[in-house]
Design a protein around this motif. Structure first.
Motif, PDB file in Angstrom:
ATOM      1  N   ALA A  14      70.389  63.592  61.139  1.00  0.00           N
ATOM      2  CA  ALA A  14      70.290  62.302  60.464  1.00  0.00           C
ATOM      3  C   ALA A  14      70.426  61.160  61.450  1.00  0.00           C
ATOM      4  O   ALA A  14      69.817  60.107  61.303  1.00  0.00           O
ATOM      5  N   ALA A  15      71.238  61.363  62.518  1.00  0.00           N
ATOM      6  CA  ALA A  15      71.364  60.315  63.527  1.00  0.00           C
ATOM      7  C   ALA A  15      70.059  60.101  64.294  1.00  0.00           C
ATOM      8  O   ALA A  15      69.779  59.015  64.788  1.00  0.00           O
ATOM      9  N   ALA A  16      69.240  61.168  64.411  1.00  0.00           N
ATOM     10  CA  ALA A  16      67.971  61.032  65.133  1.00  0.00           C
ATOM     11  C   ALA A  16      66.980  60.151  64.392  1.00  0.00           C
ATOM     12  O   ALA A  16      66.073  59.597  64.995  1.00  0.00           O
ATOM     13  N   LEU A  17      67.137  59.981  63.067  1.00  0.00           N
ATOM     14  CA  LEU A  17      66.238  59.124  62.305  1.00  0.00           C
ATOM     15  C   LEU A  17      66.443  57.655  62.647  1.00  0.00           C
ATOM     16  O   LEU A  17      65.562  56.831  62.386  1.00  0.00           O
ATOM     17  N   LEU A  18      67.609  57.315  63.159  1.00  0.00           N
ATOM     18  CA  LEU A  18      67.884  55.929  63.503  1.00  0.00           C
ATOM     19  C   LEU A  18      67.556  55.622  64.952  1.00  0.00           C
ATOM     20  O   LEU A  18      67.596  54.466  65.362  1.00  0.00           O
ATOM     21  N   GLY A  19      67.275  56.610  65.760  1.00  0.00           N
ATOM     22  CA  GLY A  19      66.986  56.407  67.168  1.00  0.00           C
ATOM     23  C   GLY A  19      65.507  56.538  67.456  1.00  0.00           C
ATOM     24  O   GLY A  19      64.660  56.525  66.560  1.00  0.00           O
ATOM     25  N   PRO A  20      65.168  56.680  68.717  1.00  0.00           N
ATOM     26  CA  PRO A  20      63.753  56.834  69.094  1.00  0.00           C
ATOM     27  C   PRO A  20      63.193  58.153  68.602  1.00  0.00           C
ATOM     28  O   PRO A  20      63.947  59.090  68.313  1.00  0.00           O
ATOM     29  N   PRO A  21      61.881  58.280  68.483  1.00  0.00           N
ATOM     30  CA  PRO A  21      61.290  59.522  67.983  1.00  0.00           C
ATOM     31  C   PRO A  21      61.497  60.659  68.962  1.00  0.00           C
ATOM     32  O   PRO A  21      61.611  60.449  70.177  1.00  0.00           O
ATOM     33  N   PRO A  22      61.553  61.907  68.481  1.00  0.00           N
ATOM     34  CA  PRO A  22      61.691  63.056  69.384  1.00  0.00           C
ATOM     35  C   PRO A  22      60.419  63.259  70.194  1.00  0.00           C
ATOM     36  O   PRO A  22      59.367  62.670  69.930  1.00  0.00           O
ATOM     37  N   ASP A  23      60.538  64.107  71.191  1.00  0.00           N
ATOM     38  CA  ASP A  23      59.403  64.339  72.095  1.00  0.00           C
ATOM     39  C   ASP A  23      58.205  64.954  71.376  1.00  0.00           C
ATOM     40  O   ASP A  23      57.059  64.724  71.759  1.00  0.00           O
ATOM     41  N   SER A  24      58.473  65.730  70.314  1.00  0.00           N
ATOM     42  CA  SER A  24      57.367  66.375  69.604  1.00  0.00           C
ATOM     43  C   SER A  24      56.504  65.384  68.835  1.00  0.00           C
ATOM     44  O   SER A  24      55.345  65.680  68.522  1.00  0.00           O
ATOM     45  N   LEU A  25      57.041  64.190  68.521  1.00  0.00           N
ATOM     46  CA  LEU A  25      56.283  63.192  67.754  1.00  0.00           C
ATOM     47  C   LEU A  25      55.785  62.045  68.626  1.00  0.00           C
ATOM     48  O   LEU A  25      55.200  61.093  68.085  1.00  0.00           O
ATOM     49  N   LEU A  26      56.008  62.097  69.923  1.00  0.00           N
ATOM     50  CA  LEU A  26      55.578  60.996  70.787  1.00  0.00           C
ATOM     51  C   LEU A  26      54.064  60.779  70.776  1.00  0.00           C
ATOM     52  O   LEU A  26      53.608  59.626  70.761  1.00  0.00           O
ATOM     53  N   PRO A  27      53.213  61.836  70.779  1.00  0.00           N
ATOM     54  CA  PRO A  27      51.764  61.561  70.691  1.00  0.00           C
ATOM     55  C   PRO A  27      51.364  60.834  69.425  1.00  0.00           C
ATOM     56  O   PRO A  27      50.502  59.930  69.469  1.00  0.00           O
ATOM     57  N   ARG A  28      51.953  61.176  68.315  1.00  0.00           N
ATOM     58  CA  ARG A  28      51.613  60.490  67.057  1.00  0.00           C
ATOM     59  C   ARG A  28      52.128  59.048  67.085  1.00  0.00           C
ATOM     60  O   ARG A  28      51.455  58.136  66.574  1.00  0.00           O
ATOM     61  N   PHE A  29      53.277  58.813  67.675  1.00  0.00           N
ATOM     62  CA  PHE A  29      53.805  57.452  67.725  1.00  0.00           C
ATOM     63  C   PHE A  29      52.992  56.586  68.682  1.00  0.00           C
ATOM     64  O   PHE A  29      52.895  55.370  68.484  1.00  0.00           O
ATOM     65  N   ARG A  30      52.426  57.185  69.720  1.00  0.00           N
ATOM     66  CA  ARG A  30      51.526  56.404  70.581  1.00  0.00           C
ATOM     67  C   ARG A  30      50.285  55.963  69.806  1.00  0.00           C
ATOM     68  O   ARG A  30      49.819  54.828  69.962  1.00  0.00           O
ATOM     69  N   CYS A  31      49.763  56.855  68.995  1.00  0.00           N
ATOM     70  CA  CYS A  31      48.598  56.503  68.170  1.00  0.00           C
ATOM     71  C   CYS A  31      48.974  55.440  67.134  1.00  0.00           C
ATOM     72  O   CYS A  31      48.196  54.508  66.884  1.00  0.00           O
ATOM     73  N   ILE A  32      50.160  55.571  66.535  1.00  0.00           N
ATOM     74  CA  ILE A  32      50.613  54.573  65.562  1.00  0.00           C
ATOM     75  C   ILE A  32      50.800  53.218  66.236  1.00  0.00           C
ATOM     76  O   ILE A  32      50.471  52.163  65.669  1.00  0.00           O
ATOM     77  N   LYS A  33      51.322  53.223  67.458  1.00  0.00           N
ATOM     78  CA  LYS A  33      51.492  51.963  68.197  1.00  0.00           C
ATOM     79  C   LYS A  33      50.141  51.304  68.457  1.00  0.00           C
ATOM     80  O   LYS A  33      49.996  50.087  68.280  1.00  0.00           O
ATOM     81  N   GLY A  34      49.153  52.085  68.869  1.00  0.00           N
ATOM     82  CA  GLY A  34      47.829  51.518  69.083  1.00  0.00           C
ATOM     83  C   GLY A  34      47.222  50.972  67.799  1.00  0.00           C
ATOM     84  O   GLY A  34      46.585  49.909  67.801  1.00  0.00           O
ATOM     85  N   CYS A  35      47.422  51.686  66.690  1.00  0.00           N
ATOM     86  CA  CYS A  35      46.900  51.205  65.399  1.00  0.00           C
ATOM     87  C   CYS A  35      47.595  49.926  64.964  1.00  0.00           C
ATOM     88  O   CYS A  35      46.962  49.021  64.398  1.00  0.00           O
ATOM     89  N   LEU A  36      48.897  49.816  65.224  1.00  0.00           N
ATOM     90  CA  LEU A  36      49.620  48.595  64.856  1.00  0.00           C
ATOM     91  C   LEU A  36      49.149  47.408  65.694  1.00  0.00           C
ATOM     92  O   LEU A  36      48.975  46.297  65.168  1.00  0.00           O
ATOM     93  N   ILE A  37      48.923  47.619  66.977  1.00  0.00           N
ATOM     94  CA  ILE A  37      48.407  46.535  67.821  1.00  0.00           C
ATOM     95  C   ILE A  37      47.021  46.097  67.353  1.00  0.00           C
ATOM     96  O   ILE A  37      46.719  44.896  67.265  1.00  0.00           O
ATOM     97  N   ALA A  38      46.175  47.071  67.019  1.00  0.00           N
ATOM     98  CA  ALA A  38      44.834  46.736  66.520  1.00  0.00           C
ATOM     99  C   ALA A  38      44.911  46.017  65.184  1.00  0.00           C
ATOM    100  O   ALA A  38      44.128  45.087  64.924  1.00  0.00           O
ATOM    101  N   LEU A  39      45.852  46.411  64.324  1.00  0.00           N
ATOM    102  CA  LEU A  39      45.992  45.759  63.020  1.00  0.00           C
ATOM    103  C   LEU A  39      46.445  44.314  63.176  1.00  0.00           C
ATOM    104  O   LEU A  39      45.915  43.411  62.506  1.00  0.00           O
ATOM    105  N   ILE A  40      47.421  44.077  64.055  1.00  0.00           N
ATOM    106  CA  ILE A  40      47.890  42.703  64.273  1.00  0.00           C
ATOM    107  C   ILE A  40      46.764  41.837  64.845  1.00  0.00           C
ATOM    108  O   ILE A  40      46.535  40.697  64.389  1.00  0.00           O
ATOM    109  N   GLY A  41      46.050  42.364  65.824  1.00  0.00           N
ATOM    110  CA  GLY A  41      44.948  41.599  66.400  1.00  0.00           C
ATOM    111  C   GLY A  41      43.844  41.315  65.397  1.00  0.00           C
ATOM    112  O   GLY A  41      43.276  40.222  65.375  1.00  0.00           O
ATOM    113  N   SER A  42      43.525  42.290  64.556  1.00  0.00           N
ATOM    114  CA  SER A  42      42.458  42.084  63.565  1.00  0.00           C
ATOM    115  C   SER A  42      42.836  41.025  62.547  1.00  0.00           C
ATOM    116  O   SER A  42      41.990  40.211  62.143  1.00  0.00           O
ATOM    117  N   VAL A  43      44.101  41.015  62.115  1.00  0.00           N
ATOM    118  CA  VAL A  43      44.519  40.001  61.139  1.00  0.00           C
ATOM    119  C   VAL A  43      44.456  38.604  61.747  1.00  0.00           C
ATOM    120  O   VAL A  43      43.977  37.650  61.113  1.00  0.00           O
TER     121      VAL A  43
END
Length: 293
Positions: A14-43
């Protein structure tokens, strides 16, 4: 949930939910970060180009972008540990979202919310209704290639000019990028949430499952975990033993194998159930009247 990533059971704590993502989810979080940057720029691009094309409809562009702005806020809370979005997260907590820290601590707790809101916004944007992102893209492409259709609308910039083409192209492109970023980001968020649940170990029974305290038909033993009922044969033997002990104390004989609640009276007659109460008179009168009909 286990103690955290890399713990003895390899689970997600439960403590890991409040911290940075684990190593197994880092590729998905990189994709989410890129999508968030694209979403902010598009708006931002859509609001600027739309206002330059038709200043009178600036509030309408802002109103149509409210869902995307909400998704941006959720994404910033999700990526609060990222160096790029950490300043924006702290700024939001100190200004408009001051009371949201206790209710939504951010981090991986917002992963499922991010996936759901992005996918819902993308689904509504793909509906062929007036004002949706899909229809905005179709109308923008039609206006670019059809000068007669574009002349029917009152524009702030001269129609068919270079500035008009650039602003309209940017507006259509920003709408397309915003829709795609929400689709991809929402999909990555839901898949990441599924991976997070799959990595968590399943709860196992404690001492109760191995043999726990004697409360009626439950096995005897310690505490904690999941209670399990005793098998039917053990319950029947326990009931027969209690019946024999009660009969021995009261001096009454009981046929072998017959539970205490079914033993016969000393007179030899079986125990009878008490008679049912007689129905009231008004009920009997109504019953006779209905029988005549």
């Amino acid at each position: 949930l286990g103690p955290g990533p890399g713990g003895p059971d390899g689970g997600m704590g439960a403590a890991a939910l409040l911290g940075p993502p684990p190593d197994s989810l880092l590729p998905r979080f990189r994709c989410i970060k890129g999508c968030l940057i694209a979403l902010i720029g598009s708006v931002v691009v859509k609001l600027i180009s739309g206002t330059l094309l038709t200043p009178s409809n600036a509030f309408g562009y802002l109103y149509n972008s409210l869902n995307a702005i909400l998704n941006m806020v959720v994404g910033i809370f999700l990526l609060k540990d990222d160096p790029l979005f950490a300043p924006a997260y702290r700024c939001m907590l100190s200004t408009c979202c001051r009371n949201c820290e206790e209710q939504c601590p951010g981090g991986m707790t917002c992963l499922c919310t991010w996936g759901m809101v992005c996918l819902l916004t993308a689904v509504f944007g793909l509906l062929p209704i007036d004002g949706s992102d899909l229809m905005t893209i179709i109308v923008g492409c039609r206006l670019i290639f059809d000068s007669d259709e574009a002349s029917k609308t009152k524009w702030w910039l001269p129609v068919q000019s270079i500035a008009w083409f650039v602003m309209l192209g940017l507006f259509t492109l920003a709408t397309t990028i915003g829709l795609l970023s929400q689709m991809i980001g929402g999909w990555q968020g839901m898949k990441g949430y599924q991976d997070l649940l799959g990595a968590a170990p399943q709860p196992q029974g404690g001492d109760w499952a191995q043999g726990g305290g004697g409360f009626g038909g439950y096995p005897r033993g310690g505490g904690g975990g999941t209670w399990q009922r005793a098998p039917p044969a053990a319950a029947a033997e326990e009931e027969a033993g209690e019946a024999s002990s009660l009969c021995a104390r009261s001096g009454q004989a009981r046929p072998p194998g017959l539970p205490l609640r079914l033993r016969r009276r000393p007179s030899g007659r079986p125990r009878q159930a008490p008679p049912l109460p007689r129905p009231p008179r008004w009920f009997r009168s109504c019953w006779r009247a209905s029988a005549r009909l």
